[in-house]
Scaffold this motif. Sequence first.
Motif, PDB file in Angstrom:
ATOM      1  N   LYS A 305       0.835  -1.208   0.000  1.00  0.00           N
ATOM      2  CA  LYS A 305       0.000   0.000   0.000  1.00  0.00           C
ATOM      3  C   LYS A 305       0.866   1.252   0.000  1.00  0.00           C
ATOM      4  O   LYS A 305       0.594   2.214  -0.736  1.00  0.00           O
ATOM      5  N   ARG A 306       1.912   1.246   0.817  1.00  0.00           N
ATOM      6  CA  ARG A 306       2.778   2.418   0.901  1.00  0.00           C
ATOM      7  C   ARG A 306       3.540   2.640  -0.408  1.00  0.00           C
ATOM      8  O   ARG A 306       3.708   3.779  -0.855  1.00  0.00           O
ATOM      9  N   ASP A 309       1.095   4.114  -2.840  1.00  0.00           N
ATOM     10  CA  ASP A 309       0.863   5.515  -2.501  1.00  0.00           C
ATOM     11  C   ASP A 309       2.001   6.400  -3.003  1.00  0.00           C
ATOM     12  O   ASP A 309       1.773   7.458  -3.601  1.00  0.00           O
ATOM     13  N   THR A 310       3.230   5.965  -2.736  1.00  0.00           N
ATOM     14  CA  THR A 310       4.386   6.786  -3.096  1.00  0.00           C
ATOM     15  C   THR A 310       4.513   6.945  -4.610  1.00  0.00           C
ATOM     16  O   THR A 310       4.693   8.061  -5.127  1.00  0.00           O
ATOM     17  N   ALA A 313       1.355   8.916  -6.044  1.00  0.00           N
ATOM     18  CA  ALA A 313       1.366  10.322  -5.635  1.00  0.00           C
ATOM     19  C   ALA A 313       2.463  11.100  -6.351  1.00  0.00           C
ATOM     20  O   ALA A 313       2.239  12.240  -6.799  1.00  0.00           O
ATOM     21  N   LEU A 400      -1.731  15.408  -2.278  1.00  0.00           N
ATOM     22  CA  LEU A 400      -0.792  14.431  -2.836  1.00  0.00           C
ATOM     23  C   LEU A 400       0.579  14.570  -2.183  1.00  0.00           C
ATOM     24  O   LEU A 400       1.309  13.586  -2.036  1.00  0.00           O
ATOM     25  N   VAL A 403       0.449  12.710   0.992  1.00  0.00           N
ATOM     26  CA  VAL A 403       0.607  11.280   0.732  1.00  0.00           C
ATOM     27  C   VAL A 403       2.073  10.938   0.521  1.00  0.00           C
ATOM     28  O   VAL A 403       2.593   9.954   1.064  1.00  0.00           O
ATOM     29  N   SER A 409      -2.671   8.470   3.126  1.00  0.00           N
ATOM     30  CA  SER A 409      -2.657   7.482   2.064  1.00  0.00           C
ATOM     31  C   SER A 409      -3.600   7.970   0.964  1.00  0.00           C
ATOM     32  O   SER A 409      -4.380   8.896   1.170  1.00  0.00           O
ATOM     33  N   LEU A 410      -3.525   7.366  -0.199  1.00  0.00           N
ATOM     34  CA  LEU A 410      -4.476   7.714  -1.249  1.00  0.00           C
ATOM     35  C   LEU A 410      -5.891   7.324  -0.848  1.00  0.00           C
ATOM     36  O   LEU A 410      -6.849   8.053  -1.100  1.00  0.00           O
ATOM     37  N   GLY A 440      -7.001   9.085   4.382  1.00  0.00           N
ATOM     38  CA  GLY A 440      -6.882   9.036   2.931  1.00  0.00           C
ATOM     39  C   GLY A 440      -7.496  10.245   2.251  1.00  0.00           C
ATOM     40  O   GLY A 440      -8.307  10.970   2.826  1.00  0.00           O
ATOM     41  N   ASP A 475      -8.263  -0.920  -2.747  1.00  0.00           N
ATOM     42  CA  ASP A 475      -7.810   0.461  -2.934  1.00  0.00           C
ATOM     43  C   ASP A 475      -7.893   0.863  -4.402  1.00  0.00           C
ATOM     44  O   ASP A 475      -8.309   1.983  -4.742  1.00  0.00           O
TER      45      ASP A 475
END
Length: 492
Positions: A305-306, A309-310, A313, A400, A403, A409-410, A440, A475
């Motif tokens: 997930k991370r 997100d990275t 974003a 963003l 994030v 998080s998104l 989020g 997600d």
Amino acid sequence: MTTESVPAPHTARPLAGAGPVTTALHPPRGPARPRARALSPARPAAGGRGPVAALLAADALAPALTAALLPAPGHLPPAVLALLVLLQPALHACRGLYRPSLSPSALAEAPTVAGLALLQWLVLTEALTAHDSRYAIGWRELVLAVLTQTAFCCAARGLVHLGRRRAAARRPQSVLVVGRGTLAQQVTRALTARPEYGMRPVGQIAAAPDDGGPLPLLTTRQAVARTVGGHAVRHALFTEPPGPDTETAALLRLFARHGCRLWLVEGGAAAGNAWSRAVGHDHLWGLSVRPLRAALHRPVARAVKRVIDTVVAAAALILAAPVMAACALAVRVADGPGGVIFRQERVGLDGKPFTLLKFRTLSPADEHESATLWNVAFDRRMSTTGSLLRRTSLDELPQLWNVLRGDMSLVGPRPERPYFVAKFSHVHPGYQARHRMPAGITGLAQIHGLRGDTSIEERARFDNHYIETWSPWRDVCILARTAASLLRLGGS
């Protein structure tokens, strides 16, 4: 923390809450219960990585040995051998054969192992035959390959499980029993008498001191925290499903911070109920057990997930840079001098505050209004530009950066201001539990239309459901539905 109801170190606040589970705790009344002898902290065991690595090696070795012994017409190409070695662990991971278990059994796993081996060899046979007829494998060889691979795999996994039980008996991990009554006493006796489970009970979390059990009774959050940290607790066994109250949510967050695995023991009346939930083969000395697989206890998925997100974003910030520049210019022209970015304190993961970024759509009169004014969507002071930014959700593009920094998080529960978090937590049960996951930009509640001035109780319900059923694919689905809703100008 700004909004968490965590008492100061010198206080001893009782764990209190509503709900059926026995984590709704109160201090004992009447004569003080004799405390059990203080237990020395257990040495940390090797953890779950060792057994998992051994199982991965066993699963990779079995198809390689099978291919070496297979009387096939011709040697398999190296690329095919590599595929064999890698495919089985991947299939086993998808079927959950590496998940933690209290009573692993190679015989119980055999049907699943055999089915996956059959699938693996069927796919391989079709691929080989299509590539080169020399590698065609008949049904006889196919059945022999599946049986041989299953035998090798189960034998190796059985040895790994045996070694794990022996290692666990030598170096038990500390465990807390969460609950009271006969079932809690049965769990305690089973763990004490059966060292092969590798668990040593060091305390009991219960609401009343009338069980007469041998374990120290933990009735306050401070006592639980001291025991979890001092005894290096690695497991918590619940005798009833955790409830939605705020104290239970705080207890689960405490376990999550210390990396504890959670289990639900189903026995007694639940075991005799024809409608009780199936729990598979796992058991604790005859008591059915299943893992409580909350989103908090899935480190690999959380890492995925991370990463998502990275990457997303960063890419979105680059692609949206011209749009953000246009928004900033429009805000400056419409609202005059002043910063185009509006900063506001919000509450995120574990109740920790962070600074949320948005494009300025309305200048609040003062800090108090900014912190306590609920909805400004229809404020007459808002310019046409600000209204357009809010309707299109373009005002949220600067998040963003939140994030990318790791503040958000998104996808997750929308963050709220500390004033409203404190207010809603007293009115709506389960609202605090939203902070089990990072906040989020969008979430399950938002794609169901719960934005702006909508029901807080329903938002909390959707947010907690998202947390309990979360997956990376979910997600992706929420992000796709969010993009579709933005095309309908469904901003807040």
